[in-house]
Design a protein around this motif. Structure first.
Motif, PDB file in Angstrom:
ATOM      1  N   ALA A 243       8.325 -21.056  10.018  1.00 55.88           N
ATOM      2  CA  ALA A 243       9.134 -22.276  10.003  1.00 55.88           C
ATOM      3  C   ALA A 243      10.459 -22.067  10.714  1.00 55.88           C
TER       4      ALA A 243
ATOM      5  N   SER B  94      13.467 -25.973   1.759  1.00 53.51           N
ATOM      6  CA  SER B  94      12.371 -26.942   1.840  1.00 53.51           C
ATOM      7  C   SER B  94      11.458 -26.784   0.630  1.00 53.51           C
ATOM      8  N   PRO B  95      10.901 -27.866   0.122  1.00 53.04           N
ATOM      9  CA  PRO B  95      10.031 -27.792  -1.066  1.00 53.04           C
ATOM     10  C   PRO B  95       8.872 -26.817  -0.887  1.00 53.04           C
ATOM     11  N   GLU B  96       8.301 -26.770   0.303  1.00 56.23           N
ATOM     12  CA  GLU B  96       7.162 -25.890   0.547  1.00 56.23           C
ATOM     13  C   GLU B  96       7.548 -24.420   0.389  1.00 56.23           C
ATOM     14  N   ILE B  97       8.663 -24.017   1.014  1.00 60.96           N
ATOM     15  CA  ILE B  97       9.096 -22.622   0.940  1.00 60.96           C
ATOM     16  C   ILE B  97       9.584 -22.284  -0.468  1.00 60.96           C
ATOM     17  N   GLN B  98      10.270 -23.231  -1.109  1.00 64.99           N
ATOM     18  CA  GLN B  98      10.709 -23.002  -2.487  1.00 64.99           C
ATOM     19  C   GLN B  98       9.509 -22.691  -3.382  1.00 64.99           C
ATOM     20  N   ALA B  99       8.440 -23.461  -3.189  1.00 62.80           N
ATOM     21  CA  ALA B  99       7.234 -23.266  -4.003  1.00 62.80           C
ATOM     22  C   ALA B  99       6.585 -21.911  -3.717  1.00 62.80           C
ATOM     23  N   GLN B 100       6.595 -21.499  -2.438  1.00 65.02           N
ATOM     24  CA  GLN B 100       6.002 -20.214  -2.085  1.00 65.02           C
ATOM     25  C   GLN B 100       6.790 -19.051  -2.685  1.00 65.02           C
TER      26      GLN B 100
END
Length: 321
Positions: free
Chosen positions: A52, A276-282
């Protein structure tokens, strides 16, 4: 040519090349130095954000793993790189805020690096091979006290964060456990899983599979609160060593004197990616908290961490083996 145009040309001609380069940055691939071997936690962290980040910057990011010497090799390489924005450094505490308290290093953490952003913060877990006859922190302490120096622990190297995590544990628990430093966490983990070493502290991400498969037993977590990834694992503080806490962090740096415009551009990209929500979740899935802050905030964080580890080294009596 008008007087204004001539004046503009004179000023432009006197601008330093670094400014001109900063204006067009980035226009080629960027090298990302990691002071660990492939597969270690900082490497996993970097590879999580790099796709990203590469997209945000419009250029490929190429990893350059330079493990060894507790992170010193990679840190020195990054500190001496050209400050043009094409060499970056992702580090954990080891090389920058721990090692300078244990030995002379060929760089100054506060002068030779330009902090970009804190990426993540996460705990360690204390794992032991199943052959170790201790199923809890209290049992481990009793075993170690009964057999001073006979148990051993692996670390990712002299002066790295999981080395200091165990040294602090030893001091606070009043036990003697022999240190065996490796040139990186992957081989250390492999040897604990295989039973060649008794135990170690390590970040959750590289060992969660071993824990869930039952290949190692997990005795405690180093943070002040339990992990959502391992909710049944007690903190070491609640399991037998009151007040114990030790966490790991990862952040991005550029060489000192990198143009502020480039540092600001990098910071903007890192913060957007990390938050970003995606990276936070990862990151959450790996048992860590994604952060993303300003260069000034990260610089203050690094200064505080240096002061903290100065106290930990003094308290624990940690030495290089």
């Amino acid at each position: 040519m008008t007087v204004l145009c001539r004046l503009f040309c004179v000023v432009a001609a006197t601008l330093p090349a670094s400014f001109a380069g900063a204006q067009s940055w980035p226009d080629k691939p960027i090298r990302m130095i990691l002071s660990v071997p492939a597969g270690a936690t900082p490497d996993v962290t970097a590879r999580l954000v790099m796709p990203a980040l590469s997209q945000a910057l419009g250029q490929p990011l190429v990893t350059d793993n330079r493990g060894g010497a507790g992170g010193l090799i990679g840190a020195e390489l990054a500190a001496k790189a050209a400050p043009d924005g094409y060499t970056l450094f992702i580090s954990s505490p080891g090389a920058l805020t721990i090692l300078p308290h244990l030995r002379k290093v060929p760089y100054d953490t506060l002068k030779d690096f330009a902090p970009v952003s804190l990426i993540s913060v996460g705990p360690f877990v204390l794992i032991a091979h199943s052959s170790v006859p201790a199923k809890s922190v209290k049992e481990l302490i009793a075993l170690a006290r009964a057999q001073p120096g006979r148990l051993n622990y692996a670390s990712a190297g002299n002066g790295v964060a999981n080395h200091l995590a165990m040294e602090l544990f030893k001091q606070m628990a009043g036990v003697e456990i022999t240190h065996v430093p490796y040139k990186g966490a992957p081989q250390a983990v492999t040897d604990v899983v295989a039973g060649h070493m008794n135990m170690m502290f390590n970040s959750i991400a590289p060992i969660v599979g071993h824990i869930k498969a039952g290949r190692v037993q997990v005795l405690g977590i180093s943070s002040s609160k339990r992990s959502s990834q391992l909710p049944d694992v007690p903190t070491i503080s609640e399991a037998g060593v009151p007040g114990y806490e030790s966490e790991n962090w990862f952040g991005m740096f550029a060489p000192a004197k990198t143009p502020q415009r480039i540092v600001a551009r990098l910071n903007d990209a890192v913060v957007k990616v990390v938050r970003s929500p995606e990276i936070q979740a990862q990151f959450a899935a790996l048992g860590a908290d994604a952060v993303g802050n300003s260069p000034g905030e990260f610089a203050a964080f690094v200064r505080r961490d240096m002061e903290r580890y100065a106290r930990v080294v003094k308290l624990s009596g940690a030495k290089l083996d």
